[in-house]
Design an enzyme around this catalytic site. Structure first.
Site, PDB file in Angstrom:
ATOM      1  N   SER A  38       9.458  19.633 -11.391  1.00 44.52           N
ATOM      2  CA  SER A  38      10.636  18.869 -10.998  1.00 44.52           C
ATOM      3  C   SER A  38      11.438  19.609  -9.931  1.00 44.52           C
ATOM      4  O   SER A  38      10.919  19.885  -8.853  1.00 44.52           O
ATOM      5  CB  SER A  38      11.472  18.562 -12.251  1.00 44.52           C
ATOM      6  OG  SER A  38      12.424  17.560 -11.992  1.00 44.52           O
ATOM      7  N   ASP A 195       7.702  12.794 -14.299  1.00 50.93           N
ATOM      8  CA  ASP A 195       8.214  14.166 -14.367  1.00 50.93           C
ATOM      9  C   ASP A 195       7.330  15.088 -15.208  1.00 50.93           C
ATOM     10  O   ASP A 195       7.011  14.786 -16.364  1.00 50.93           O
ATOM     11  CB  ASP A 195       9.621  14.122 -14.974  1.00 50.93           C
ATOM     12  CG  ASP A 195      10.422  15.373 -14.667  1.00 50.93           C
ATOM     13  OD1 ASP A 195       9.950  16.471 -14.998  1.00 50.93           O
ATOM     14  OD2 ASP A 195      11.519  15.234 -14.096  1.00 50.93           O
TER      15      ASP A 195
END
Length: 327
Positions: A38, A195
């Protein structure tokens, strides 16, 4: 001094990662390979492209994070647009502006695809790229280490766009649309990628050599530590429930996996109560986060001893291996 570095995800809190990288750079560390999830993937990609700590500091001070809240076409409909966007596009925001911004930043350093970040490590051939990005394939239910795992889809890792890989890793579910990865002979098969923090927000293990071999250089981890992480989540509605759910998924499994040998090489950075999606973060908060990372790294390296680490956590394993062979 050469080292590998792993950067935890954390949205806007990634500014603190830059502070830690800057201090490490000031004491002459340079990175053989970088991994991140991320926001850690974003900062890691910029560092792998050649941005210095000073350059990254300037970028983070000037960046308008609100640019990354780009509504989908349906999301622009007044009042009910966000609900429609989540129902149809599976996310509030498109994520295109973030991807294009990062693509331009990388291009300024001559980096476009992972082929531009290829390294040749004969002693550890598994590490073929300077950058490793963690993402989650919801369709297959597995963690991806990009670009290498693209081979599972019959795709060439060298040709993968670095900005697209980071966009996959930063795709907070329901906040951003998932990235659709198409593959197969006619590109008819598809996976929804989100993610990487869902499955490993802190992949500190990624560059480890076999237990029987002493590492040639250290691997450090940058971990974003919540000052009130011990407190229970307050749940009083669907939004707070989702926030608690996502936070638990990102943090709980990695927390249990951080054994002593990993904790001693982890630089824990206080994030000062800043939230992951605090896109309206002030200039003062940015600088405070940067300094928090810088000071955390300074304290860590003042006590770090690589020879001690190898003797305590690697030699014992080699002895155990030798004893098992004798038996």
């Amino acid at each position: 001094m050469l080292a590998d570095i792993v950067l935890e995800g954390g949205g806007v809190k990634g500014i603190a990662l830059v502070g830690a990288l800057s201090y490490a750079e000031s004491v002459n560390y340079r990175w053989n390979a970088i991994a991140g999830t991320s926001a850690g993937a974003m900062v890691g990609a910029l560092a792998a492209a050649g941005y210095t700590g000073a350059e990254l500091h300037k970028i983070m001070c000037e960046l308008d994070f609100n640019l990354f809240r780009d509504p989908t076409f349906l999301g622009r409909v007044r009042f009910i647009g966000p609900l429609i966007s989540i129902g149809v596009n599976l996310g509030l925001y498109a994520g295109d502006d973030f991807e294009e911004w990062l693509r331009a930043m990388l291009a300024a350093k001559g980096i476009h695809t992972f082929g531009d970040l290829k390294i040749h490590d004969r002693q550890n051939p598994a590490i073929r790229y300077k950058l490793q990005v963690i993402a989650s394939d919801l369709s297959r239910g597995r963690m991806l280490v990009l670009p290498g795992d693209l081979r599972q889809y019959g795709l060439d890792p060298d040709t993968m766009d670095v900005a697209r890989a980071v966009r996959m890793s930063a795709g907070i579910p329901y906040f951003y649309e998932p990235v659709v990865l198409r593959y197969g002979r006619l590109r008819l098969q598809k996976s929804y990628i989100v993610d990487g923090g869902l499955l490993s927000n802190y992949p500190v293990w990624i560059f480890d050599c076999p237990p029987s071999r002493a590492p040639r250089w250290p691997t450090f981890g940058l971990r974003l530590s919540e000052p009130n992480s011990w407190q229970p989540h307050v749940i009083n509605g669907p939004v707070s429930l989702f926030t608690a759910l996502f936070s638990t998924m990102m943090e709980a499994h990695d927390a249990r996996a951080i054994k002593e040998s990993n904790a001693v090489r982890t630089i824990r950075i206080d994030t000062l109560g800043v939230s992951t999606v605090d896109f309206d973060i002030s200039a003062e908060q940015r600088e405070a986060l940067y300094q928090s990372g810088y000071n955390a790294a300074r304290r860590f390296f003042a006590a770090w001893d690589f020879k001690w680490y190898k003797a305590k956590y690697r030699r014992q394993k080699r002895k155990a291996d030798n004893l098992s062979l004798v038996r």
